[in-house]
Every structure is written in C-alpha cells, then in structure tokens.
Enzyme design. Structure first.
Site, PDB file in Angstrom:
ATOM      1  N   GLY A   1       0.782  -1.238   0.000  1.00 18.75           N
ATOM      2  CA  GLY A   1       0.000   0.000   0.000  1.00 18.75           C
ATOM      3  C   GLY A   1       0.808   1.280   0.000  1.00 18.75           C
ATOM      4  O   GLY A   1       0.328   2.297   0.493  1.00 18.75           O
TER       5      GLY A   1
ATOM      6  N   GLY B   1       7.866  -1.298   9.772  1.00 17.60           N
ATOM      7  CA  GLY B   1       9.313  -1.417   9.606  1.00 17.60           C
ATOM      8  C   GLY B   1       9.843  -0.300   8.714  1.00 17.60           C
ATOM      9  O   GLY B   1       9.222   0.768   8.577  1.00 17.60           O
TER      10      GLY B   1
ATOM     11  N   ASP C   1      13.143  -8.699  11.456  1.00 11.31           N
ATOM     12  CA  ASP C   1      14.517  -8.615  10.945  1.00 11.31           C
ATOM     13  C   ASP C   1      15.447  -7.793  11.847  1.00 11.31           C
ATOM     14  O   ASP C   1      16.665  -7.896  11.735  1.00 11.31           O
ATOM     15  CB  ASP C   1      14.529  -7.978   9.547  1.00 11.31           C
ATOM     16  CG  ASP C   1      13.933  -8.881   8.487  1.00 11.31           C
ATOM     17  OD1 ASP C   1      13.486  -9.983   8.848  1.00 11.31           O
ATOM     18  OD2 ASP C   1      13.908  -8.485   7.316  1.00 11.31           O
TER      19      ASP C   1
ATOM     20  N   MET D   1      14.685 -15.961   7.789  1.00  5.52           N
ATOM     21  CA  MET D   1      14.404 -14.636   7.212  1.00  5.52           C
ATOM     22  C   MET D   1      15.527 -13.652   7.529  1.00  5.52           C
ATOM     23  O   MET D   1      16.418 -13.949   8.335  1.00  5.52           O
ATOM     24  CB  MET D   1      13.052 -14.131   7.679  1.00  5.52           C
ATOM     25  CG  MET D   1      11.903 -14.795   6.936  1.00  5.52           C
ATOM     26  SD  MET D   1      10.306 -14.125   7.385  1.00  5.52           S
ATOM     27  CE  MET D   1       9.268 -14.865   6.109  1.00  5.52           C
ATOM     28  N   GLY D   2      15.427 -12.499   6.915  1.00  4.24           N
ATOM     29  CA  GLY D   2      16.462 -11.468   7.067  1.00  4.24           C
ATOM     30  C   GLY D   2      16.847 -10.997   5.686  1.00  4.24           C
ATOM     31  O   GLY D   2      17.729 -11.570   5.053  1.00  4.24           O
TER      32      GLY D   2
ATOM     33  N   LEU E   1       6.821 -19.300   9.568  1.00  2.60           N
ATOM     34  CA  LEU E   1       6.725 -19.803  10.956  1.00  2.60           C
ATOM     35  C   LEU E   1       7.419 -18.823  11.903  1.00  2.60           C
ATOM     36  O   LEU E   1       7.066 -18.712  13.068  1.00  2.60           O
ATOM     37  CB  LEU E   1       7.403 -21.171  11.077  1.00  2.60           C
ATOM     38  CG  LEU E   1       6.660 -22.345  10.442  1.00  2.60           C
ATOM     39  CD1 LEU E   1       7.520 -23.595  10.505  1.00  2.60           C
ATOM     40  CD2 LEU E   1       5.335 -22.564  11.161  1.00  2.60           C
ATOM     41  N   GLN E   2       8.406 -18.096  11.363  1.00  2.00           N
ATOM     42  CA  GLN E   2       9.163 -17.152  12.206  1.00  2.00           C
ATOM     43  C   GLN E   2       8.341 -15.923  12.583  1.00  2.00           C
ATOM     44  O   GLN E   2       8.691 -15.190  13.501  1.00  2.00           O
ATOM     45  CB  GLN E   2      10.428 -16.677  11.461  1.00  2.00           C
ATOM     46  CG  GLN E   2      11.429 -17.775  11.250  1.00  2.00           C
ATOM     47  CD  GLN E   2      12.387 -17.461  10.105  1.00  2.00           C
ATOM     48  OE1 GLN E   2      13.478 -16.967  10.319  1.00  2.00           O
ATOM     49  NE2 GLN E   2      11.982 -17.751   8.878  1.00  2.00           N
TER      50      GLN E   2
HETATM   51  O1  F6P Z   1      10.644  -7.820   6.721  1.00  2.00           O
HETATM   52  C1  F6P Z   1      10.174  -8.939   7.361  1.00  2.00           C
HETATM   53  C2  F6P Z   1      10.162 -10.115   6.434  1.00  2.00           C
HETATM   54  O2  F6P Z   1       9.710 -11.215   7.167  1.00  2.00           O
HETATM   55  C3  F6P Z   1      11.495 -10.396   5.749  1.00  2.00           C
HETATM   56  O3  F6P Z   1      12.383 -11.084   6.567  1.00  2.00           O
HETATM   57  C4  F6P Z   1      11.052 -11.177   4.550  1.00  2.00           C
HETATM   58  O4  F6P Z   1      11.954 -11.062   3.486  1.00  2.00           O
HETATM   59  C5  F6P Z   1       9.757 -10.539   4.191  1.00  2.00           C
HETATM   60  O5  F6P Z   1       9.249  -9.933   5.360  1.00  2.00           O
HETATM   61  C6  F6P Z   1       8.768 -11.508   3.622  1.00  2.00           C
HETATM   62  O6  F6P Z   1       7.648 -10.821   3.220  1.00  2.00           O
HETATM   63  P1  F6P Z   1       6.347 -11.538   2.690  1.00  2.00           P
HETATM   64  O7  F6P Z   1       5.632 -12.112   3.864  1.00  2.00           O
HETATM   65  O8  F6P Z   1       5.584 -10.452   2.068  1.00  2.00           O
HETATM   66  O9  F6P Z   1       6.759 -12.592   1.736  1.00  2.00           O
END
Ligand code: F6P
Length: 391
Positions: free
Chosen positions: A83, A123, A148, A190-191, A294-295
């Site tokens: 958005g 974020g 992250d 993730m990261g 899951l994270q």
């Molecule tokens: O920014 C948080 C995050 O979880 C990142 O680690 C990851 O790349 C991204 O969001 C994933 O986004 P989406 O859920 O839109 O695939």
C-alpha cells in the site's frame, strides 16, 4: 492532554503496515488502553495498513476490542505490504493495475476521519512512508516493528526475540535428525538485508556455519568446514543461512518480483542452492529446511510482549504531548524518541566486529569467510559437537 468540552478528544488513527510480526497486537492494546484511559482519546483502528486508509476502512477501538490481546500473534487490524501511497497498485475499470500516486486521496481520508495524529506501526518501508506524510504536514508517530531487527535508531524491534526463539528451537530439532542420519542440514531463515535472525538464532541453536548478507562467503570455505568436521568423526553439520545472504558468484536468490509490493523483490531459495552446492562439493548427504513464515506467526515471546507494550504506551504519551515526526525507540533499557528521518537514514546491519559475531567465532562457528584451513586444536567446538550422539 485531558478531554474537556472546549477540547474535543484527540483522535488517533492507528495502523499496522508491512509484514506482520509477533507483538503487533500488544502495541494495539497498549496504545488503545493508554490513549483512552489516561487521555480520554479516541483510537481509530485502520484496517490493512495504508491500503485500508486509502479505502477509508477504519473503526473505533474500544477497551473490549483489545482485551486478551497481549499474547495473540498477527494483527487485529490486518496489514499489507502493497500500500505505498506513492506506488499504489490502483485497479482500473478494465481490471488492470496501474501503479499510481494516491497520496492526495490518503490525505483527504485523514482529514475526513478528523484524525489528529497518525500512528504507524511498521518497519523500514512503513517509516519511509510515514516520513513522507510528516513532510506533507501530517502529525505522525512511528512504532518500530520487524522480525529482521534492521531498523536504525533503535536497539531492538519487537518480533525479533520471538523469531530468534523459533529459529533456535528449529535448529535443536534439526540437530537430532542431522546427527542420526549423518547429514548436513541447511536451514534458511528470514532477514532480507540484515543477518540478525540468522546470527542470533544460529548462535542460540549452536549452528556450525552461519551465512549472513553482511559477511561474504566462499563455497570453498563452507565445504572445508563441513569436511573438516566429517574428518574428525562429526558426520553432520548445521548451516544457518539468511535469505538475503549473497552468493559468492554475486547477488541474492530472488524467488519472485511483485511490483505491487513496497519492496518488489521477494527473496527465498538460497537454502536450496547452499544445500545443493554442499552436497556436490563434499559428497555429503544434505537436506534443506526453509523456516519461512513460521518465524512471524504465533504468540510473541514474553520479551516482545513487554517491549511492544512499552512502545505502545510511549507512543500514546507522544501523541498526547502533541509531538510529530518521531519514532519511539529502545536505547539500552530506556524508551526514547528519535526523528523518523533518523530511523530511515540507514539500515541497521550486522557489523563484522559486532560482539555477537566475535562470540560466535570464539566458540568455533564459521561464517564462510575464513581463508585458512580450520585448525581443530585451536578451535572451540560448536555446541552441536558436544551433544550426545553428535559424532
Ligand atoms: O521484513 C520482514 C520479512 O519477514 C522479511 O524477513 C522477509 O523477506 C519478508 O518480510 C517476507 O515478506 P512476505 O511475507 O511479504 O513474503
């Protein structure tokens, strides 16, 4: 500020933007309770981030709406990472999407709802948007969230602690199956731009190798450590890789590209690449686990509930003081405020000499950047080598 007949109650518009994150509901609860209870304010919950603000989808949040919310994952309000008002996917009459600037319409919605202040829980992407509205004269307060942990100007964001615990537990579980089958287990976490989750989660789980975006790695170095362990009878290894780690041949592994997203690139897939290369390069059987969402799901840790609550309370105080353009932040043990512009000036990435990196290296964890052959005698053994059955 306290309500009086001369001063109508302050109206706070509250939205959650970007990816969801454990602790969002705890913020919503804290803002609603503090703003209503201490200041007699009206809290207007906006659905699905800036998308919902565009549509005017919002409702007043009462005490009852936030009861029992502190331990709930996700966000009561819904969220969206599609958005960005200056890059908004606007559906046309013929069904096509045209990326458009809808910021004027959003300003109109803010005026129409008579919002005195917009509270943005988000974020890096959401804070960039927040700052642009500050520059357009909107009163905005930011609350930093992201698993992250890559937002500058705050020592921590909520959601990170929960994500790290989930990674740590997952590695614990992978250790037992890895050691039973004498396999290399690669776990992708993730990261996007920062390796904090892989670093802290990998350390907590006793990973043998951690690969993060900030530290370039070579295949040779990764293979050598896995082989070195195998040659010493440790016929399994755990490799924890951040989704945003850069391949030695250059670039990240991008799963998809979606121009509707605030950040168009969807990362993912490096775990499979690393696993394939390790199997080819060492001959050792290798499997990959992608921890994915899951994270982000489920209940926040106690630490994140407390941090989210403190942020929400501080944000409500800020709004009541009439402040704007500020983000609440953690500095040491104190909650402070910082300009949103400062929070978005840089990303908070992992310095090569960060104490966590040094501690991980001290206990024998590898980052794939070592040039010398591993010297077993001189190295402490990672936790996985100390476990019963870990040989
Ligand atoms: O920014 C948080 C995050 O979880 C990142 O680690 C990851 O790349 C991204 O969001 C994933 O986004 P989406 O859920 O839109 O695939």
């Amino acid at each position: 500020m306290s309500p009086s007949s001369a001063n109508p109650p302050m109206r706070i518009g509250l939205l959650t933007g970007g990816g969801d994150c454990p602790g969002l509901n705890a913020v919503i609860r804290a803002v609603t309770r503090t703003a209503r209870g201490l200041y007699g304010a009206t809290v207007i919950g906006i659905e699905d981030g800036f998308e919902g603000l565009f549509d005017g989808r919002m409702r007043e949040l009462e005490y009852g709406d936030v009861a029992g919310l502190i331990g709930e994952g996700g966000t009561l309000l819904g969220t969206s990472n599609k958005g960005d008002p200056w890059n908004f996917p606007l559906r046309q009459a013929d069904g096509t999407l045209v990326i458009s600037d809808v910021s004027e319409r959003i300003l109109e919605q803010i005026r129409h709802a008579a919002l005195d202040v917009l509270m943005v829980v988000g974020g890096d992407g959401s804070m960039h948007i927040a700052q642009r509205f500050v520059e357009r004269g909107v009163r905005v307060i930011g609350v930093p969230k992201t698993i992250d942990n890559d937002l500058a100007a705050t020592d921590a964001t909520f959601g990170f602690d929960t994500a790290v615990s989930i990674v740590s537990e997952a590695i614990d579980r992978l250790q037992t199956t890895a050691s039973s089958h004498h396999r290399v287990m690669v776990i992708e976490v993730m990261g996007r731009y920062a390796g904090w989750i892989a670093l802290a989660g990998g350390m907590a789980g006793g990973a043998d190798t951690i690969l993060i975006p900030e530290i370039g790695f070579s295949w040779e170095s990764v293979f050598r450590h896995v082989e070195h362990r195998a040659s010493r009878g440790r016929r399994f290894s755990i490799v924890c890789v951040a989704e945003g780690a850069r391949l030695p041949e250059g670039g990240e592994v991008v799963k998809a590209f979606d121009r509707r997203r605030t950040d168009a690139r969807q990362l993912g897939g490096i775990g499979a690449v690393v696993a394939r290369r390790i199997e080819e390069g060492t001959g050792l059987e290798t499997r990959v686990t992608v921890l994915g969402h899951l994270q982000r799901g489920g209940s926040p840790s106690a630490h994140d509930r407390v941090l989210a609550t403190r942020f929400g309370v501080a944000a409500a105080h800020c709004a009541a003081r009439g402040e704007s353009g500020l983000m609440v932040a953690l500095r040491g043990t104190e909650i402070v405020t910082v300009p949103i512009s400062q929070a978005i000036a840089t990303l908070r990435t992992v310095p090569h000499d960060h104490p966590l990196v040094l501690a991980a290296r001290a206990v024998g964890t590898r980052f794939g950047d070592e040039t010398a052959a591993p010297d077993g005698a001189a190295q402490a053994l990672p936790d996985s080598e100390q476990r019963p059955g870990g040989k």
